[in-house]
Write a protein that holds these residues in place. Structure first.
Motif, mmCIF file in Angstrom:
data_model
loop_
_atom_site.group_PDB
_atom_site.id
_atom_site.type_symbol
_atom_site.label_atom_id
_atom_site.label_comp_id
_atom_site.label_asym_id
_atom_site.label_seq_id
_atom_site.Cartn_x
_atom_site.Cartn_y
_atom_site.Cartn_z
ATOM 1 N N ARG A 189 -1.321 -16.222 -5.118
ATOM 2 C CA ARG A 189 -0.326 -15.039 -4.217
ATOM 3 C C ARG A 189 -1.576 -13.259 -4.018
ATOM 4 O O ARG A 189 -2.052 -13.226 -5.211
ATOM 5 C CB ARG A 189 0.724 -14.946 -4.653
ATOM 6 N N ASP A 190 -1.391 -12.373 -3.628
ATOM 7 C CA ASP A 190 -1.615 -11.428 -3.107
ATOM 8 C C ASP A 190 -0.122 -10.489 -2.139
ATOM 9 O O ASP A 190 0.450 -11.441 -1.689
ATOM 10 C CB ASP A 190 -2.902 -10.716 -2.230
ATOM 11 N N SER A 191 -0.237 -9.095 -2.757
ATOM 12 C CA SER A 191 1.005 -8.296 -2.458
ATOM 13 C C SER A 191 -0.040 -6.981 -1.665
ATOM 14 O O SER A 191 -1.313 -6.429 -2.142
ATOM 15 C CB SER A 191 1.349 -8.023 -3.073
ATOM 16 N N ILE A 192 0.325 -6.617 -1.126
ATOM 17 C CA ILE A 192 0.241 -4.972 -0.502
ATOM 18 C C ILE A 192 1.759 -3.788 -0.147
ATOM 19 O O ILE A 192 2.487 -4.331 0.326
ATOM 20 C CB ILE A 192 -0.595 -5.376 1.266
ATOM 21 N N GLU A 193 1.246 -2.965 -0.762
ATOM 22 C CA GLU A 193 2.602 -1.787 -0.101
ATOM 23 C C GLU A 193 2.261 -1.710 1.005
ATOM 24 O O GLU A 193 0.720 -1.031 0.946
ATOM 25 C CB GLU A 193 2.439 -1.116 -1.156
ATOM 26 N N VAL A 194 2.601 -1.164 1.974
ATOM 27 C CA VAL A 194 2.186 -0.454 3.343
ATOM 28 C C VAL A 194 4.168 0.879 3.928
ATOM 29 O O VAL A 194 5.196 0.577 3.239
ATOM 30 C CB VAL A 194 3.550 -1.465 4.913
ATOM 31 N N ILE A 195 3.296 2.390 3.346
ATOM 32 C CA ILE A 195 3.446 3.169 4.241
ATOM 33 C C ILE A 195 4.018 3.866 5.149
ATOM 34 O O ILE A 195 2.411 3.974 5.438
ATOM 35 C CB ILE A 195 3.188 4.552 3.090
ATOM 36 N N PHE A 196 4.916 4.436 5.956
ATOM 37 C CA PHE A 196 5.126 4.797 7.105
ATOM 38 C C PHE A 196 5.355 6.035 7.131
ATOM 39 O O PHE A 196 6.317 6.594 6.494
ATOM 40 C CB PHE A 196 6.364 3.887 7.994
#
Length: 239
Positions: A189-196
């Motif tokens: 598993r890998d994760s990523i945070e996305v900020i708009f």
């Protein structure tokens, strides 16, 4: 007596007259039945709940071997196929630390009425965990972003926390996204945070003024914003 023909000899050391009688019955008996054959056998089970089955798992993969050889009393030599030293235990436990395909061999030997042995082999396949990389966290001014993971293996399956099962995923809302990549039951598993970031500037309507009058143009936004006017000014507002 031994099997086959036997001889009986009587010697008279000394004495007077004597009488003797010796009789031997001739019986033909069938030979004793041969000893039962040796049948090597074993079953496998998971030593820990870390794999789909005992013969297929992820490195490190630990297997418990259960000896089912018949007769159950004998000598046993286990070769696990990974270069480890032979094991003479009845029911050994072995750990495969590296991915690969391994041939497990058991030789069962019984030493009564001669030496008899039998051999059985089974295959164990060990896979490595896939590598998955979603890249660094993202800050974007767009209204969506396409998440495309880098994966080390082919023939994998994908599962995003949104329920999507495609390799790439279009994120339309801010938040943390994670992806599970499954390679033959080995899941990474890998994760990523996305900020708009949404930037809205309103300088008002176009204006007509008389020569010599001043007009205040104010583009003040949230703290941390930077400004560049076509005049070269970098302040939030200009005259």
């Amino acid at each position: 007596w031994k099997r086959g023909y036997n001889t009986l000899t009587v010697q008279i050391a000394s004495g007077g007259s004597f009488a003797g009688f010796l009789a031997q019955a001739s019986l033909i008996q069938p030979p004793p039945p041969p000893p039962p054959p040796v049948a090597a056998g074993f079953d496998m089970s998971l030593a820990a709940n870390t794999a789909v089955s005992a013969d297929t798992g992820c490195a490190p993969h630990t297997v418990r071997f259960m000896n089912t050889s018949n007769p159950p009393v004998g000598k046993y030599i286990w070769d696990f196929g990974d270069g480890a030293l032979p094991d003479t235990s009845v029911n050994p436990v072995h750990t495969y630390t590296d991915p690969g395909v391994y041939q497990v061999t058991l030789v069962a030997t019984v030493e009564d009425c001669g030496t008899r042995s039998d051999t059985i082999q089974k295959t164990i396949t060990v896979f490595d965990y896939p590598e998955v990389d979603l890249g660094p966290d993202m800050i974007t001014c767009d209204d969506h972003v396409l998440l495309q993971p880098q994966v080390s293996d082919a023939n994998v399956t994908y599962l995003w926390n949104t329920g999507a099962s495609t390799a790439a995923y279009q994120a339309n809302a801010p938040g943390t996204y994670w992806l599970d990549v499954d390679y033959h039951g080995c899941v990474s598993r890998d994760s990523i945070e996305v900020i708009f970031i949404k930037v809205a500037i309103d300088l008002g309507e176009d204006q007509e003024v008389c020569a010599g009058e001043q007009v205040l143009l104010d583009a003040t936004e949230s703290p941390g914003s930077r400004y560049i006017w076509n005049t070269g000014d970098t302040t939030a507002s200009i005259i």
